[in-house]
Write a protein that holds these residues in place. Sequence first.
Motif, PDB file in Angstrom:
ATOM      1  N   CYS A  58      42.790  38.111  50.999  1.00  0.00           N
ATOM      2  CA  CYS A  58      44.177  38.325  50.558  1.00  0.00           C
ATOM      3  C   CYS A  58      44.590  39.773  50.845  1.00  0.00           C
ATOM      4  N   GLY A  59      45.873  39.971  51.020  1.00  0.00           N
ATOM      5  CA  GLY A  59      46.454  41.320  51.094  1.00  0.00           C
ATOM      6  C   GLY A  59      45.837  42.178  52.183  1.00  0.00           C
ATOM      7  N   THR A  60      45.499  43.402  51.783  1.00  0.00           N
ATOM      8  CA  THR A  60      44.924  44.352  52.734  1.00  0.00           C
ATOM      9  C   THR A  60      43.619  43.825  53.327  1.00  0.00           C
ATOM     10  N   SER A  61      42.831  43.135  52.522  1.00  0.00           N
ATOM     11  CA  SER A  61      41.562  42.593  53.038  1.00  0.00           C
ATOM     12  C   SER A  61      41.838  41.532  54.108  1.00  0.00           C
ATOM     13  N   SER A 105      36.659  41.069  50.374  1.00  0.00           N
ATOM     14  CA  SER A 105      37.305  41.436  49.115  1.00  0.00           C
ATOM     15  C   SER A 105      36.785  42.776  48.618  1.00  0.00           C
ATOM     16  N   GLN A 106      37.686  43.706  48.401  1.00  0.00           N
ATOM     17  CA  GLN A 106      37.283  44.993  47.847  1.00  0.00           C
ATOM     18  C   GLN A 106      36.668  44.794  46.466  1.00  0.00           C
ATOM     19  N   SER A 107      37.431  44.151  45.577  1.00  0.00           N
ATOM     20  CA  SER A 107      37.001  44.029  44.173  1.00  0.00           C
ATOM     21  C   SER A 107      35.886  43.009  43.997  1.00  0.00           C
ATOM     22  N   THR A 110      38.897  38.750  43.257  1.00  0.00           N
ATOM     23  CA  THR A 110      40.193  38.121  43.516  1.00  0.00           C
ATOM     24  C   THR A 110      40.087  36.596  43.371  1.00  0.00           C
ATOM     25  N   VAL A 156      45.708  51.609  43.163  1.00  0.00           N
ATOM     26  CA  VAL A 156      45.955  50.174  43.358  1.00  0.00           C
ATOM     27  C   VAL A 156      46.109  49.862  44.852  1.00  0.00           C
ATOM     28  N   SER A 158      45.148  49.785  48.432  1.00  0.00           N
ATOM     29  CA  SER A 158      43.829  49.880  49.051  1.00  0.00           C
ATOM     30  C   SER A 158      43.885  50.743  50.313  1.00  0.00           C
ATOM     31  N   LYS A 243      51.688  48.834  52.707  1.00  0.00           N
ATOM     32  CA  LYS A 243      51.509  50.081  51.942  1.00  0.00           C
ATOM     33  C   LYS A 243      52.865  50.619  51.502  1.00  0.00           C
ATOM     34  N   GLU A 246      54.456  48.315  48.712  1.00  0.00           N
ATOM     35  CA  GLU A 246      53.865  48.279  47.376  1.00  0.00           C
ATOM     36  C   GLU A 246      53.973  49.586  46.623  1.00  0.00           C
TER      37      GLU A 246
HETATM   38  C1  F6R Z   1      46.990  46.207  48.888  1.00  0.00           C
HETATM   39  C2  F6R Z   1      46.129  45.632  47.889  1.00  0.00           C
HETATM   40  C3  F6R Z   1      46.053  44.150  47.739  1.00  0.00           C
HETATM   41  C4  F6R Z   1      44.589  43.717  47.840  1.00  0.00           C
HETATM   42  C5  F6R Z   1      44.448  42.215  47.575  1.00  0.00           C
HETATM   43  C6  F6R Z   1      43.010  41.743  47.758  1.00  0.00           C
HETATM   44  O1  F6R Z   1      46.958  47.595  48.893  1.00  0.00           O
HETATM   45  O2  F6R Z   1      45.452  46.361  47.194  1.00  0.00           O
HETATM   46  O3  F6R Z   1      46.830  43.522  48.703  1.00  0.00           O
HETATM   47  O4  F6R Z   1      44.138  44.042  49.122  1.00  0.00           O
HETATM   48  O5  F6R Z   1      44.862  41.928  46.268  1.00  0.00           O
HETATM   49  O6  F6R Z   1      42.143  42.402  46.899  1.00  0.00           O
HETATM   50  P1  F6R Z   1      40.596  42.366  47.106  1.00  0.00           P
HETATM   51  O7  F6R Z   1      40.274  43.035  48.389  1.00  0.00           O
HETATM   52  O8  F6R Z   1      40.015  43.076  45.916  1.00  0.00           O
HETATM   53  O9  F6R Z   1      40.178  40.918  47.140  1.00  0.00           O
END
Ligand code: F6R
Length: 366
Positions: A58-61, A105-107, A110, A156, A158, A243, A246
């Motif tokens: 999702c998103g940046t990932s 996924s960073q976190s 998600t 927030v 990324s 970027k 958001e």
């Molecule tokens: C953009 C941002 C979000 C996350 C997205 C996925 O700056 O932070 O679009 O990239 O919610 O989050 P993760 O990578 O944690 O799964």
Amino acid sequence: EKSGYPHFMLKEIFEQPNSIADCLRGRLDVKNHSIQLGGLVDVMDKLIGAKRLIIAACGTSWHAGLVGEYLFEHLSKIPVEVEYASEFRYREPLINEDDVMLVISQSGETADTLAAVREAKQRGATVLGICNVVGSTIARETDAGVYTHAGPEIGVASTKAFTAQVSVLAMMAIMIGQKKNTIDPEYAERLIEELDRIPGKVKQIVEQSDSIKRMAELFTYAPNFLYLGRTYNFPVALEGALKLKEISYIHAEGYPAAEMKHGPIALIDAMMPVVVIAATDHTNDKMISNIEEVKARKGRIISITGKENEEVIDLSEFSCPIPETEDCLSPLLTVIPLQLLSYYIAVNRGCNVDQPRNLAKSVTVE
Ligand code: F6R
């Protein structure tokens, strides 16, 4: 804990020379021109034999995943589909035990991405993860994976997680290419040496932040922005636009440059800043024509391009020169000025950079 920076986001943008180096450390062996990713050893045969790879995020990932698509197709000759994790989930996906899925996924928390992992596993696929948070749910539930080691990301928006994700994807694509013999050995060696130089080149870019800050002042009150890129830098155009949306609350859209003439060109007038990412050699002539199309309609050109690309620099109102690199690694450099541009515009507009309205660092609802 912000180490003297006014915001976590700026700190994390400036950390990227180190976070990318941390991500490469112990994996990139420049002397022997080889790459070791310990977390993938057990699934290497699966990866080498994969008829296709499904990337979900999702998103940046997800934007990092799109860069991965170009990398895997170019270097490892694996057909790739990149899916929004949320859409994959609700489409009765055609996936089975022969397939390999890669989630990013960073976190690692998600909800949509986790649901895609569970769906794919239930259908028997091999599921790999690229996560930043060690021990996170996605890291635990995937069959194998690679940590990005970018360190905690607090802002927030990324930033350093994205460049670490792309670094892992590049290492994976080169490594699989070497094992499958789908990459010319000398080219692989050049890429490994160049990856090793990326942290130093990122440092050169963040050191130019003052010129980006001055440029941001001129565009702070633009109501809209367009971002254009081709091939490897099309995902960077999407990421630059995200970027800005958001954290600055400015409407922005990213497009593959050639799509402009199929609609968005109607938006261009003297009020419209157009950010052009012209950092892939083999599409440079085409980009120059796109820039001329924008200028003919009085659009304002901001370019992110190689220091030597005089033609593009001359056509631009502002240009952010980046060090030369291999085309396929250029997203690791071109995204940095876009992160800084959105940061400075957001600060000028008085926005809450680290905690933008309506957003949370990890989205744990579907
Ligand atoms: C953009 C941002 C979000 C996350 C997205 C996925 O700056 O932070 O679009 O990239 O919610 O989050 P993760 O990578 O944690 O799964």
